[in-house]
Design an enzyme around this catalytic site. Structure first.
Site, PDB file in Angstrom:
ATOM      1  N   ASN A  46       1.194  -0.837  -0.078  1.00 54.27           N
ATOM      2  CA  ASN A  46       0.140   0.224   0.133  1.00 54.27           C
ATOM      3  C   ASN A  46       0.511   1.488  -0.377  1.00 54.27           C
ATOM      4  O   ASN A  46       1.683   0.972   0.624  1.00 54.27           O
ATOM      5  CB  ASN A  46      -0.591  -0.231   1.064  1.00 54.27           C
ATOM      6  CG  ASN A  46      -0.347  -0.651   2.929  1.00 54.27           C
ATOM      7  OD1 ASN A  46       0.507  -0.569   2.704  1.00 54.27           O
ATOM      8  ND2 ASN A  46      -1.255   0.195   3.568  1.00 54.27           N
ATOM      9  N   VAL A  47       0.316   1.936  -0.285  1.00 52.95           N
ATOM     10  CA  VAL A  47       1.054   3.508  -0.880  1.00 52.95           C
ATOM     11  C   VAL A  47      -0.061   4.834  -0.440  1.00 52.95           C
ATOM     12  O   VAL A  47      -1.106   5.181  -1.141  1.00 52.95           O
ATOM     13  CB  VAL A  47       1.467   4.103  -2.239  1.00 52.95           C
ATOM     14  CG1 VAL A  47       2.607   5.198  -2.535  1.00 52.95           C
ATOM     15  CG2 VAL A  47       2.852   2.540  -2.442  1.00 52.95           C
ATOM     16  N   GLU A  48      -0.068   5.087   0.293  1.00 45.20           N
ATOM     17  CA  GLU A  48      -0.714   6.089   1.176  1.00 45.20           C
ATOM     18  C   GLU A  48      -0.453   7.989   0.699  1.00 45.20           C
ATOM     19  O   GLU A  48       0.282   7.769  -0.227  1.00 45.20           O
ATOM     20  CB  GLU A  48      -0.665   6.219   2.612  1.00 45.20           C
ATOM     21  CG  GLU A  48      -1.113   4.935   3.275  1.00 45.20           C
ATOM     22  CD  GLU A  48      -1.442   5.208   4.920  1.00 45.20           C
ATOM     23  OE1 GLU A  48      -0.728   5.443   5.260  1.00 45.20           O
ATOM     24  OE2 GLU A  48      -1.928   4.145   5.114  1.00 45.20           O
ATOM     25  N   CYS A  57      -4.139   0.835  -2.574  1.00 45.68           N
ATOM     26  CA  CYS A  57      -3.784  -0.506  -1.431  1.00 45.68           C
ATOM     27  C   CYS A  57      -2.871  -0.744  -1.949  1.00 45.68           C
ATOM     28  O   CYS A  57      -2.526  -0.860  -3.494  1.00 45.68           O
ATOM     29  CB  CYS A  57      -5.036  -1.193  -1.672  1.00 45.68           C
ATOM     30  SG  CYS A  57      -6.520  -0.488  -0.521  1.00 45.68           S
ATOM     31  N   GLU A  59      -2.912  -4.401  -3.483  1.00 44.71           N
ATOM     32  CA  GLU A  59      -3.745  -5.451  -4.452  1.00 44.71           C
ATOM     33  C   GLU A  59      -3.473  -3.718  -5.501  1.00 44.71           C
ATOM     34  O   GLU A  59      -3.083  -4.403  -6.866  1.00 44.71           O
ATOM     35  CB  GLU A  59      -4.763  -5.127  -3.706  1.00 44.71           C
ATOM     36  CG  GLU A  59      -5.103  -6.136  -2.915  1.00 44.71           C
ATOM     37  CD  GLU A  59      -5.412  -5.635  -1.474  1.00 44.71           C
ATOM     38  OE1 GLU A  59      -5.223  -4.541  -1.871  1.00 44.71           O
ATOM     39  OE2 GLU A  59      -5.770  -6.571  -0.955  1.00 44.71           O
ATOM     40  N   CYS A  90      -9.862  -6.089   0.718  1.00 45.68           N
ATOM     41  CA  CYS A  90     -11.354  -5.326   0.953  1.00 45.68           C
ATOM     42  C   CYS A  90     -11.978  -5.649  -0.308  1.00 45.68           C
ATOM     43  O   CYS A  90     -11.485  -6.129  -1.375  1.00 45.68           O
ATOM     44  CB  CYS A  90     -11.140  -3.909   1.767  1.00 45.68           C
ATOM     45  SG  CYS A  90     -10.327  -3.001  -0.355  1.00 45.68           S
ATOM     46  N   CYS A  93     -10.637  -4.588  -3.515  1.00 46.19           N
ATOM     47  CA  CYS A  93      -9.860  -4.949  -3.727  1.00 46.19           C
ATOM     48  C   CYS A  93     -10.307  -6.541  -4.777  1.00 46.19           C
ATOM     49  O   CYS A  93      -9.211  -6.398  -6.016  1.00 46.19           O
ATOM     50  CB  CYS A  93      -8.385  -5.041  -3.241  1.00 46.19           C
ATOM     51  SG  CYS A  93      -7.986  -3.095  -2.378  1.00 46.19           S
TER      52      CYS A  93
HETATM   53  N1  THU Z   1      -5.202  -2.004   2.117  1.00 44.53           N
HETATM   54  C1  THU Z   1      -4.992  -2.290   2.187  1.00 44.53           C
HETATM   55  O1  THU Z   1      -3.872  -2.853   1.573  1.00 44.53           O
HETATM   56  N2  THU Z   1      -5.649  -3.127   1.202  1.00 44.53           N
HETATM   57  C2  THU Z   1      -6.889  -3.632   1.375  1.00 44.53           C
HETATM   58  O2  THU Z   1      -6.972  -4.833   1.306  1.00 44.53           O
HETATM   59  C3  THU Z   1      -7.357  -3.371   2.756  1.00 44.53           C
HETATM   60  C4  THU Z   1      -6.229  -2.093   3.022  1.00 44.53           C
HETATM   61  C5  THU Z   1      -4.698  -0.803   2.956  1.00 44.53           C
HETATM   62  C6  THU Z   1      -5.015   0.560   2.771  1.00 44.53           C
HETATM   63  C7  THU Z   1      -5.142   1.788   3.900  1.00 44.53           C
HETATM   64  O3  THU Z   1      -2.803   2.284   3.824  1.00 44.53           O
HETATM   65  C8  THU Z   1      -4.688   0.965   4.968  1.00 44.53           C
HETATM   66  O4  THU Z   1      -4.932  -0.877   4.608  1.00 44.53           O
HETATM   67  C9  THU Z   1      -5.328   1.383   6.303  1.00 44.53           C
HETATM   68  O5  THU Z   1      -6.688   1.206   5.557  1.00 44.53           O
END
Ligand code: THU
Length: 131
Positions: A46-48, A57, A59, A90, A93
């Site tokens: 994940n890259v915020e 996410c 994925e 999620c 994804c």
């Molecule tokens: N996140 C994912 O990377 N994939 C998922 O399927 C669930 C959530 C990440 C997004 C965010 O950076 C962190 O989890 C908290 O929600």
């Protein structure tokens, strides 16, 4: 039916990807890895973003890597949280993964190995748009 999947190896790749996560806001790293039909392993983290809603996410980066490294279809998928424990992708994804699923694609989930159709039943997909 698909060949036996080495879930341990795939989950190890997901854990390695998780180490690359950029999560200054949630501090919740996620890593994902998938096996392609032609035997490659693709992964993502994940890259915020300071604009929180733009977060990508794990994925998202996985499917980008899939496309950038030759495309193809996913046969098996594993995803982990910051402690390396299996994480359920999620809803958004699951839809991203659905687009690139091979027939009988499997996912390692918190309740065991499941098929794509089990985690996203009656999905909307490319078939709906075909003429
Ligand atoms: N996140 C994912 O990377 N994939 C998922 O399927 C669930 C959530 C990440 C997004 C965010 O950076 C962190 O989890 C908290 O929600």
């Amino acid at each position: 039916m698909p060949n036996a999947v080495d879930w341990e190896a795939l989950t190890k790749a997901a854990r390695q990807a998780m180490e690359q996560a950029y999560v200054p806001y949630s501090r919740y790293p996620v890593g994902a890895a998938a096996l392609t039909e032609d035997g490659r392993v693709v992964s993502g983290c994940n890259v915020e973003n300071a604009s929180y809603g733009l977060t990508l996410c794990a994925e998202c980066s996985l499917v980008s890597q899939l496309q950038m490294t030759g495309g193809g279809r996913l046969v098996a998928f594993s995803c982990v949280d910051g402690e390396g424990n299996v994480l359920m992708p999620c809803g958004r994804c699951r839809q991203l993964l659905y687009e690139f699923r091979a027939p009988h694609m499997q996912l390692l989930t918190v309740s065991g190995v499941k098929t794509m159709d089990e985690v996203l039943p009656d999905a909307f997909g490319p078939e709906n748009l075909s003429q």
